[in-house]
Scaffold this motif. Structure first.
Motif, PDB file in Angstrom:
ATOM      1  N   ALA A   1       0.863  -1.184   0.000  1.00  0.00           N
ATOM      2  CA  ALA A   1       0.000   0.000   0.000  1.00  0.00           C
ATOM      3  C   ALA A   1       0.900   1.234   0.000  1.00  0.00           C
ATOM      4  O   ALA A   1       2.096   1.144   0.288  1.00  0.00           O
ATOM      5  N   ALA A   2       0.355   2.396  -0.290  1.00  0.00           N
ATOM      6  CA  ALA A   2       1.143   3.636  -0.337  1.00  0.00           C
ATOM      7  C   ALA A   2       1.885   3.875   0.981  1.00  0.00           C
ATOM      8  O   ALA A   2       3.014   4.362   0.984  1.00  0.00           O
ATOM      9  N   GLU A   3       1.268   3.497   2.091  1.00  0.00           N
ATOM     10  CA  GLU A   3       1.882   3.700   3.408  1.00  0.00           C
ATOM     11  C   GLU A   3       2.661   2.469   3.882  1.00  0.00           C
ATOM     12  O   GLU A   3       3.022   2.372   5.047  1.00  0.00           O
ATOM     13  N   GLY A   4       2.934   1.516   2.977  1.00  0.00           N
ATOM     14  CA  GLY A   4       3.646   0.289   3.328  1.00  0.00           C
ATOM     15  C   GLY A   4       2.660  -0.846   3.560  1.00  0.00           C
ATOM     16  O   GLY A   4       1.483  -0.745   3.229  1.00  0.00           O
ATOM     17  N   ASN A   5       3.135  -1.939   4.131  1.00  0.00           N
ATOM     18  CA  ASN A   5       2.247  -3.045   4.477  1.00  0.00           C
ATOM     19  C   ASN A   5       1.468  -2.660   5.726  1.00  0.00           C
ATOM     20  O   ASN A   5       2.052  -2.349   6.757  1.00  0.00           O
ATOM     21  N   VAL A   6       0.151  -2.675   5.609  1.00  0.00           N
ATOM     22  CA  VAL A   6      -0.715  -2.213   6.699  1.00  0.00           C
ATOM     23  C   VAL A   6      -1.639  -3.349   7.125  1.00  0.00           C
ATOM     24  O   VAL A   6      -2.375  -3.893   6.304  1.00  0.00           O
ATOM     25  N   SER A   7      -1.600  -3.696   8.414  1.00  0.00           N
ATOM     26  CA  SER A   7      -2.456  -4.754   8.940  1.00  0.00           C
ATOM     27  C   SER A   7      -3.608  -4.162   9.741  1.00  0.00           C
ATOM     28  O   SER A   7      -3.456  -3.130  10.394  1.00  0.00           O
ATOM     29  N   SER A   8      -4.753  -4.830   9.666  1.00  0.00           N
ATOM     30  CA  SER A   8      -5.927  -4.404  10.431  1.00  0.00           C
ATOM     31  C   SER A   8      -6.826  -5.617  10.645  1.00  0.00           C
ATOM     32  O   SER A   8      -6.620  -6.665  10.049  1.00  0.00           O
ATOM     33  N   THR A   9      -7.813  -5.448  11.492  1.00  0.00           N
ATOM     34  CA  THR A   9      -8.767  -6.518  11.777  1.00  0.00           C
ATOM     35  C   THR A   9     -10.184  -5.999  11.571  1.00  0.00           C
ATOM     36  O   THR A   9     -10.519  -4.904  12.011  1.00  0.00           O
ATOM     37  N   LEU A  10     -10.997  -6.796  10.887  1.00  0.00           N
ATOM     38  CA  LEU A  10     -12.421  -6.506  10.695  1.00  0.00           C
ATOM     39  C   LEU A  10     -13.210  -7.571  11.444  1.00  0.00           C
ATOM     40  O   LEU A  10     -12.753  -8.707  11.578  1.00  0.00           O
ATOM     41  N   TRP A  11     -14.400  -7.225  11.895  1.00  0.00           N
ATOM     42  CA  TRP A  11     -15.283  -8.198  12.498  1.00  0.00           C
ATOM     43  C   TRP A  11     -16.703  -7.740  12.302  1.00  0.00           C
ATOM     44  O   TRP A  11     -16.969  -6.581  12.019  1.00  0.00           O
ATOM     45  N   GLY A  12     -17.631  -8.671  12.435  1.00  0.00           N
ATOM     46  CA  GLY A  12     -19.032  -8.343  12.267  1.00  0.00           C
ATOM     47  C   GLY A  12     -19.844  -9.595  12.009  1.00  0.00           C
ATOM     48  O   GLY A  12     -19.432 -10.710  12.308  1.00  0.00           O
ATOM     49  N   GLY A  13     -20.994  -9.385  11.405  1.00  0.00           N
ATOM     50  CA  GLY A  13     -21.893 -10.486  11.094  1.00  0.00           C
ATOM     51  C   GLY A  13     -21.640 -11.029   9.697  1.00  0.00           C
ATOM     52  O   GLY A  13     -20.973 -10.407   8.884  1.00  0.00           O
ATOM     53  N   TRP A  14     -22.178 -12.191   9.446  1.00  0.00           N
ATOM     54  CA  TRP A  14     -22.126 -12.764   8.113  1.00  0.00           C
ATOM     55  C   TRP A  14     -23.363 -13.616   7.901  1.00  0.00           C
ATOM     56  O   TRP A  14     -24.065 -13.955   8.842  1.00  0.00           O
ATOM     57  N   ARG A  15     -23.643 -13.909   6.648  1.00  0.00           N
ATOM     58  CA  ARG A  15     -24.800 -14.742   6.329  1.00  0.00           C
ATOM     59  C   ARG A  15     -24.425 -15.705   5.211  1.00  0.00           C
ATOM     60  O   ARG A  15     -23.479 -15.469   4.465  1.00  0.00           O
ATOM     61  N   GLN A  16     -25.184 -16.777   5.128  1.00  0.00           N
ATOM     62  CA  GLN A  16     -24.973 -17.774   4.087  1.00  0.00           C
ATOM     63  C   GLN A  16     -26.164 -17.715   3.142  1.00  0.00           C
ATOM     64  O   GLN A  16     -27.306 -17.676   3.598  1.00  0.00           O
ATOM     65  N   GLU A  17     -25.901 -17.705   1.835  1.00  0.00           N
ATOM     66  CA  GLU A  17     -26.960 -17.638   0.829  1.00  0.00           C
ATOM     67  C   GLU A  17     -26.776 -18.755  -0.188  1.00  0.00           C
ATOM     68  O   GLU A  17     -25.650 -19.128  -0.500  1.00  0.00           O
ATOM     69  N   GLN A  18     -27.891 -19.261  -0.687  1.00  0.00           N
ATOM     70  CA  GLN A  18     -27.878 -20.232  -1.782  1.00  0.00           C
ATOM     71  C   GLN A  18     -28.360 -19.519  -3.042  1.00  0.00           C
ATOM     72  O   GLN A  18     -29.426 -18.905  -3.023  1.00  0.00           O
TER      73      GLN A  18
END
Length: 124
Positions: free
Chosen positions: A54-71
């Motif tokens: 990335a422009a600012e170098g290698n940047v690490s982060s964490t995301l979290w939240g909900g998820w769903r499954q779809e057919q």
């Protein structure tokens, strides 16, 4: 790899691999999906990601939240409710990989090639 409950419900699944990135070369992703032990319904996710070159170098982060499954059309999709944009992944036929689905439905299937997450042992 999967972690199952006494009822046989897969409660934890983990996938690692690379995803496309806007503004960097690629994203190294490590995603853990959780399900309710009794119902088997999606019960949250977290994703550790590193934006490579990335422009600012290698940047690490964490995301979290909900998820769903779809057919849809005989395929299973996992939709992660991430911000600023939802992340959609298609479960492979053998169930061991997640394939990245472009947010723009006009993009071709060829753009899915190379962006896959493979199943990994859940972290404790």
């Amino acid at each position: 790899m999967r972690e199952s409950s006494q009822q046989g419900v897969v409660v934890t699944e983990r996938f690692i691999g690379e995803l496309p990135c806007e503004g960097c070369r690629l994203v190294r992703a490590d995603i853990t999906l959780k399900r309710d032990e009794e119902s088997g319904q999606p019960d949250g996710f977290f994703m550790h990601r590193t934006r490579v070159d990335a422009a600012e170098g290698n940047v690490s982060s964490t995301l979290w939240g909900g998820w769903r499954q779809e057919q849809r059309d005989d395929a299973t999709y996992y939709c992660l409710e991430a911000r600023p944009q939802e992340i959609t992944l298609q479960l492979s036929e053998e169930g061991e990989r997640l394939l990245w689905v472009p947010p723009d439905p006009g993009q071709s299937d060829e753009e899915l090639v190379g962006f896959a997450l493979r199943q990994a042992e859940p972290l404790l």
